[in-house]
Design an enzyme around this catalytic site. Structure first.
Site, PDB file in Angstrom:
ATOM      1  N   CYS A 256       0.929  -1.385   0.081  1.00  0.00           N
ATOM      2  CA  CYS A 256       0.116  -0.044  -0.091  1.00  0.00           C
ATOM      3  C   CYS A 256       0.732   1.190  -0.021  1.00  0.00           C
ATOM      4  O   CYS A 256       1.999   1.491   0.625  1.00  0.00           O
ATOM      5  CB  CYS A 256      -0.742   0.213   1.169  1.00  0.00           C
ATOM      6  SG  CYS A 256      -1.760  -1.283   1.522  1.00  0.00           S
TER       7      CYS A 256
ATOM      8  N   GLU B  90      18.034 -16.342  -9.441  1.00  0.00           N
ATOM      9  CA  GLU B  90      17.533 -14.776  -9.686  1.00  0.00           C
ATOM     10  C   GLU B  90      17.013 -14.840 -11.250  1.00  0.00           C
ATOM     11  O   GLU B  90      16.157 -13.998 -11.379  1.00  0.00           O
ATOM     12  CB  GLU B  90      18.861 -13.922  -9.459  1.00  0.00           C
ATOM     13  CG  GLU B  90      18.369 -12.313  -9.837  1.00  0.00           C
ATOM     14  CD  GLU B  90      17.308 -11.881  -9.218  1.00  0.00           C
ATOM     15  OE1 GLU B  90      16.937 -12.546  -8.209  1.00  0.00           O
ATOM     16  OE2 GLU B  90      17.033 -10.745  -9.286  1.00  0.00           O
TER      17      GLU B  90
ATOM     18  N   LYS C  66      13.188 -13.499 -12.073  1.00  0.00           N
ATOM     19  CA  LYS C  66      13.157 -12.389 -12.726  1.00  0.00           C
ATOM     20  C   LYS C  66      12.122 -12.848 -13.822  1.00  0.00           C
ATOM     21  O   LYS C  66      11.067 -11.969 -14.110  1.00  0.00           O
ATOM     22  CB  LYS C  66      14.217 -11.869 -13.708  1.00  0.00           C
ATOM     23  CG  LYS C  66      15.256 -10.979 -12.797  1.00  0.00           C
ATOM     24  CD  LYS C  66      14.773  -9.619 -12.445  1.00  0.00           C
ATOM     25  CE  LYS C  66      13.982  -9.521 -11.124  1.00  0.00           C
ATOM     26  NZ  LYS C  66      14.683  -9.852  -9.890  1.00  0.00           N
TER      27      LYS C  66
ATOM     28  N   GLU D  86       8.586 -13.413 -12.325  1.00  0.00           N
ATOM     29  CA  GLU D  86       8.040 -12.061 -11.779  1.00  0.00           C
ATOM     30  C   GLU D  86       7.117 -11.195 -12.970  1.00  0.00           C
ATOM     31  O   GLU D  86       6.462 -10.652 -12.552  1.00  0.00           O
ATOM     32  CB  GLU D  86       8.928 -11.072 -11.058  1.00  0.00           C
ATOM     33  CG  GLU D  86       9.358 -11.518  -9.858  1.00  0.00           C
ATOM     34  CD  GLU D  86      10.150 -10.473  -8.905  1.00  0.00           C
ATOM     35  OE1 GLU D  86      11.591 -10.243  -9.646  1.00  0.00           O
ATOM     36  OE2 GLU D  86       9.778  -9.975  -8.051  1.00  0.00           O
TER      37      GLU D  86
ATOM     38  N   ASN E 142      -1.368   1.583   6.076  1.00  0.00           N
ATOM     39  CA  ASN E 142      -0.579   0.374   5.727  1.00  0.00           C
ATOM     40  C   ASN E 142      -0.200  -0.147   6.999  1.00  0.00           C
ATOM     41  O   ASN E 142       0.144   0.000   7.694  1.00  0.00           O
ATOM     42  CB  ASN E 142       0.788   1.031   5.098  1.00  0.00           C
ATOM     43  CG  ASN E 142       0.735   1.546   3.845  1.00  0.00           C
ATOM     44  OD1 ASN E 142      -0.476   2.110   3.302  1.00  0.00           O
ATOM     45  ND2 ASN E 142       1.765   2.324   3.277  1.00  0.00           N
ATOM     46  N   GLY E 143      -0.024  -1.865   6.486  1.00  0.00           N
ATOM     47  CA  GLY E 143       0.127  -2.597   7.700  1.00  0.00           C
ATOM     48  C   GLY E 143      -0.987  -3.650   7.653  1.00  0.00           C
ATOM     49  O   GLY E 143      -1.723  -3.640   7.189  1.00  0.00           O
TER      50      GLY E 143
ATOM     51  N   HIS F  78      18.413 -35.179 -10.338  1.00  0.00           N
ATOM     52  CA  HIS F  78      17.657 -35.941  -9.020  1.00  0.00           C
ATOM     53  C   HIS F  78      16.330 -35.332  -9.110  1.00  0.00           C
ATOM     54  O   HIS F  78      15.560 -35.569  -7.987  1.00  0.00           O
ATOM     55  CB  HIS F  78      18.175 -35.217  -7.848  1.00  0.00           C
ATOM     56  CG  HIS F  78      19.705 -35.640  -7.655  1.00  0.00           C
ATOM     57  ND1 HIS F  78      20.078 -36.951  -7.264  1.00  0.00           N
ATOM     58  CD2 HIS F  78      20.971 -34.976  -7.805  1.00  0.00           C
ATOM     59  CE1 HIS F  78      21.494 -36.997  -7.298  1.00  0.00           C
ATOM     60  NE2 HIS F  78      21.900 -35.991  -7.653  1.00  0.00           N
TER      61      HIS F  78
ATOM     62  N   TRP G 168      -2.857  -2.574  -1.488  1.00  0.00           N
ATOM     63  CA  TRP G 168      -2.602  -3.761  -1.798  1.00  0.00           C
ATOM     64  C   TRP G 168      -3.454  -4.917  -1.244  1.00  0.00           C
ATOM     65  O   TRP G 168      -2.857  -4.938   0.010  1.00  0.00           O
ATOM     66  CB  TRP G 168      -1.092  -4.028  -2.058  1.00  0.00           C
ATOM     67  CG  TRP G 168      -0.494  -5.337  -2.403  1.00  0.00           C
ATOM     68  CD1 TRP G 168      -0.182  -5.308  -3.843  1.00  0.00           C
ATOM     69  CD2 TRP G 168       0.000  -6.391  -1.703  1.00  0.00           C
ATOM     70  NE1 TRP G 168       0.210  -6.812  -4.134  1.00  0.00           N
ATOM     71  CE2 TRP G 168       0.383  -7.339  -2.899  1.00  0.00           C
ATOM     72  CE3 TRP G 168       0.065  -6.941  -0.259  1.00  0.00           C
ATOM     73  CZ2 TRP G 168       0.841  -8.551  -2.513  1.00  0.00           C
ATOM     74  CZ3 TRP G 168       0.400  -8.149  -0.196  1.00  0.00           C
ATOM     75  CH2 TRP G 168       0.907  -9.091  -1.391  1.00  0.00           C
TER      76      TRP G 168
ATOM     77  N   ARG H 289       4.884   0.647  -6.297  1.00  0.00           N
ATOM     78  CA  ARG H 289       4.688  -0.184  -5.028  1.00  0.00           C
ATOM     79  C   ARG H 289       3.779  -1.383  -5.212  1.00  0.00           C
ATOM     80  O   ARG H 289       3.838  -2.308  -4.640  1.00  0.00           O
ATOM     81  CB  ARG H 289       4.271   0.502  -3.620  1.00  0.00           C
ATOM     82  CG  ARG H 289       5.480   1.572  -3.440  1.00  0.00           C
ATOM     83  CD  ARG H 289       4.880   2.424  -2.551  1.00  0.00           C
ATOM     84  NE  ARG H 289       4.713   1.936  -0.928  1.00  0.00           N
ATOM     85  CZ  ARG H 289       5.315   1.920  -0.072  1.00  0.00           C
ATOM     86  NH1 ARG H 289       6.625   2.408  -0.137  1.00  0.00           N
ATOM     87  NH2 ARG H 289       5.033   1.024   1.196  1.00  0.00           N
TER      88      ARG H 289
ATOM     89  N   LYS I 216       6.457  -3.715  -4.402  1.00  0.00           N
ATOM     90  CA  LYS I 216       7.749  -3.209  -4.244  1.00  0.00           C
ATOM     91  C   LYS I 216       8.350  -3.574  -2.955  1.00  0.00           C
ATOM     92  O   LYS I 216       9.442  -3.946  -3.061  1.00  0.00           O
ATOM     93  CB  LYS I 216       8.001  -1.997  -4.881  1.00  0.00           C
ATOM     94  CG  LYS I 216       9.336  -1.631  -4.819  1.00  0.00           C
ATOM     95  CD  LYS I 216      10.207  -2.498  -5.819  1.00  0.00           C
ATOM     96  CE  LYS I 216      11.847  -1.986  -5.988  1.00  0.00           C
ATOM     97  NZ  LYS I 216      12.744  -3.063  -6.600  1.00  0.00           N
TER      98      LYS I 216
HETATM   99  C1  AGP Z   1      12.595  -8.839  -6.648  1.00  0.00           C
HETATM  100  O1  AGP Z   1      12.688  -8.661  -7.916  1.00  0.00           O
HETATM  101  C2  AGP Z   1      11.802  -8.857  -5.824  1.00  0.00           C
HETATM  102  N1  AGP Z   1      10.415  -8.013  -6.276  1.00  0.00           N
HETATM  103  C3  AGP Z   1      11.638  -9.193  -4.346  1.00  0.00           C
HETATM  104  O2  AGP Z   1      11.844 -10.467  -4.551  1.00  0.00           O
HETATM  105  C4  AGP Z   1      12.391  -8.503  -3.297  1.00  0.00           C
HETATM  106  O3  AGP Z   1      13.666  -8.548  -3.595  1.00  0.00           O
HETATM  107  C5  AGP Z   1      12.091  -8.982  -2.121  1.00  0.00           C
HETATM  108  O4  AGP Z   1      10.679  -8.656  -1.763  1.00  0.00           O
HETATM  109  C6  AGP Z   1      13.265  -8.300  -1.043  1.00  0.00           C
HETATM  110  O5  AGP Z   1      12.882  -7.019  -0.958  1.00  0.00           O
HETATM  111  P1  AGP Z   1      13.929  -6.125  -0.436  1.00  0.00           P
HETATM  112  O6  AGP Z   1      15.161  -6.107  -0.949  1.00  0.00           O
HETATM  113  O7  AGP Z   1      13.378  -4.407  -0.321  1.00  0.00           O
HETATM  114  O8  AGP Z   1      14.097  -6.456   1.231  1.00  0.00           O
END
Ligand code: AGP
Length: 612
Positions: free
Chosen positions: A2, A483, A487, A490, A100-101, A506, A74, A27, A607
């Site tokens: 949020c 990673e 990517k 995501e 938020n929260g 395996h 969110w 975000r 984000k």
């Molecule tokens: C990365 O592409 C992500 N959107 C997500 O995995 C992110 O790295 C993770 O939420 C951790 O965030 P931070 O680095 O702000 O702690």
């Protein structure tokens, strides 16, 4: 997660709030709303969907006034809907809140409010807040005190903004566990959940601490702590140029951020390397003698930052005698990790606001373990709760999919490892010079990869349509494979798995068929692992997988196995992930583009993940 924006001052709040919400769009959100004060009444407009929809609603049913609060939601408690969108009000409509929260005890609070005759119009946890404030305001006659007391009865996390029909020219704010920043203007104040919302508005900010509650009027600011004691805050410069949060001509923030990587890494090197032979690092309040004798490090982080942590573990163990563990924040806090004050905790986070990482840090601090954070956001909660900080200084990362923050985290691990190794006498000065010489070549190597965009785009166009993709790497490039797969899922929404290549037989080998793209990272040419990696690629070939290889320029053996090959310049194996991952970022990027996805705002993602 949020986003919150609030404004009090002489101007109409609505355009300011909408501009702020647009700046927080990255975000992630699924509904939005605004509330403003006008002539003793609070006016609310809110809707499920994107900000464009809120804009249409505001055109159809205009409101104006000041002060005002606004929110992008969110969904956590209750589906995305008009009713669940913020702001929420109390039954009289006098108090409006954006939050938020998560209020963890909202069920019991709601029950006791229902017993008092309150009725609720949403499924959210947040709606209890304006109701509670209304009750406490009736008891105390003072909104600041009412807000403080209302929040004392909650359990969980919040950053919030509140306006009331009883008080023109006044906005309230509070935080516990979720970030909130106050922007200081000329006879005007702003609140926001993140600095980019304020970039074009103010140059100085205050970061509220947990438990603090603030009253803002054009005349000034009052902050109290959770016990009602007055707190004084010194304003600090915002520290980010406005252009940094601009797309600078790129079609998306993500593409811009991918292209920023050589510059970001060069400036990290410049900031921490003196005369090509010494690493400069401020250990904050962690004693150098502690770092000299520490035998154990635990790294905690989430998502992409976790993969950076895996790389950090490999490098630290490769170049020092320290035993290193690496944990997901969400697991670390619920297992029974064995550590004490003699263990160094390294927390890695782009945002510095990730709830699980912060909870792990608090657990570590509770046991007296010193915390060093690798973080990108000055003033973030993580930074403020760490004894030392290695800033990644990548500038604001707006694209939800992390790119430049990741390579900056890898670089930070490399430099910190060198620092420790030298401090402890485990890296000789000549070895450091060699390592630095190799690391200095990374930014140029990334430039080369960035120039291969057309080729990578062609490969993405060819392979994006399948249901799934497999990413394989070994040792330093196992985190790269993880990673790369993250990517891809995501932003392209193609299912993807990252695997240690040696582990493929395996289990995942069962998935391989002529429909499965398998991205194989084969850059460790002078190493025992190169031949082993090529054998793994042959295992894929024998099962008719579609092989895409990332290999060093001119590698014929790899080319012979591949349907498609992405050549990258050769750099020392330890640092090859910084280069290889850029190819994988671009591959995911163009796959997402070919699939017609909204790359900067991928579905369901936020984000910074400020809830558990
Ligand atoms: C990365 O592409 C992500 N959107 C997500 O995995 C992110 O790295 C993770 O939420 C951790 O965030 P931070 O680095 O702000 O702690």
């Amino acid at each position: 997660m949020c986003g919150i924006v609030g404004y009090v001052g002489p101007c109409d709040a609505v355009p300011i709030l909408m501009d702020g919400l647009h700046r927080l769009e990255y975000r992630g959100y699924d509904s939005a709303g605004v509330a403003v004060y006008h002539q003793g009444t609070i006016h609310v407009r809110k809707t499920a969907g994107r900000l464009e929809r809120l804009g249409e609603l505001l055109s159809a049913e205009p409101i104006s006034g000041t002060p005002g609060i606004a929110h992008t939601r969110w969904a956590t408690h209750g589906e995305p809907s008009d009713a669940n969108a913020h702001p929420h009000t109390d039954p009289s409509g006098k108090f409006a809140v954006v939050h938020n929260g998560i209020i963890e005890n909202y069920r019991e609070l709601r029950r006791s409010l229902i017993d008092l005759g309150h009725s609720f119009s949403s499924q959210t946890d947040s709606e209890v807040i304006p109701h509670l404030v209304a009750v406490k305001r009736a008891e105390t006659g003072d909104t600041l005190e009412a807000l403080r007391l209302a929040l004392k009865s909650t359990r969980g996390a919040y950053a919030l903004g509140l306006i009331t029909a009883d008080e023109p020219d006044t906005i309230y704010a509070a935080r516990e566990g979720s970030p909130l920043v106050i922007g200081i203007g000329e006879k005007e104040y702003f609140i926001a959940s993140d600095v980019p919302a304020l970039l074009n508005r103010v140059s100085r900010v205050i970061y509220l601490n947990d438990g603090e509650v603030a009253r803002l009027t054009p005349e000034g600011l009052t902050v109290i702590d959770s016990d009602g004691r007055t707190v004084r805050h010194a304003a600090v410069p915002i520290g980010i140029a406005e252009e940094a949060a601009d797309r600078a001509g790129f079609e998306t923030f993500m593409l811009k951020e991918i292209h920023e990587q050589p510059r970001v890494l060069r400036s990290l090197l410049d900031g921490h390397v003196r005369n090509g032979e010494e690493i400069v690092f401020d250990t904050g309040t962690i004693d150098r003698s502690f770092l000299r004798r520490v035998e154990r490090i635990m790294i905690v982080s989430c998502g992409t930052a976790f993969y950076a942590g895996l790389y950090g573990k490999l490098l630290l163990e490769h170049l020092t005698e320290i035993a290193v563990e690496c944990d997901l924040g969400s697991e670390f806090r619920y297992r029974a990790p064995k550590f004490d004050r003699n263990t160094l905790i390294i927390a890695v986070s782009q945002s510095g606001e990730t709830a699980d990482t912060l909870a792990s840090v608090r657990m570590a601090r509770g046991r007296g373990a010193p915390v060093l954070s690798i973080c990108n956001v000055p003033g973030s909660t993580l930074v403020r709760e760490s004894q030392a900080v290695f800033y990644t200084n990548a500038g604001p990362e707006i694209g939800v999919a992390s790119t430049k923050a990741f390579t900056a985290q890898l670089m930070a691990f490399a430099l910190f490892t060198f620092y420790l190794g030298r401090l402890r006498g485990e890296i000789a000065s000549t070895q450091l010079q060699e390592l630095l010489g190799a690391l200095q070549r990374v930014p140029d190597a990334i430039h080369y990869v960035l120039n291969s965009t057309a080729l990578i785009r062609g490969i993405a166009d060819k392979h994006h349509a399948g249901p799934s993709a497999l990413y394989l790497g070994r040792r330093f490039n196992f985190p790269t494979a993880l990673e790369g797969a993250l990517k891809n899922k995501e932003i392209s929404y193609q299912h993807a798995e990252g695997y240690a290549a040696g582990e493929m037989k395996h289990g995942p080998i069962a998935l391989i068929s002529e429909y499965m793209p398998v991205i194989c990272i084969c850059t460790a040419t002078e190493d025992e692992l190169y031949e082993k990696m090529l054998s793994n690629v042959k295992e894929v070939q024998a099962r008719h997988g579609r092989i895409i290889v990332v290999a060093n320029t001119g590698d014929q053996a790899a080319a012979e196995l591949a349907e498609d090959i992405i050549y990258v310049p050769k750099v020392r194996e330890e640092f090859s992930p910084l280069v290889n991952v850029v190819a994988l970022q671009l591959l995911a990027y163009y796959a997402a583009q070919a699939r017609g996805n909204d790359i900067d705002k991928p579905r369901n993602l936020a984000k910074s993940v400020t809830v558990e």
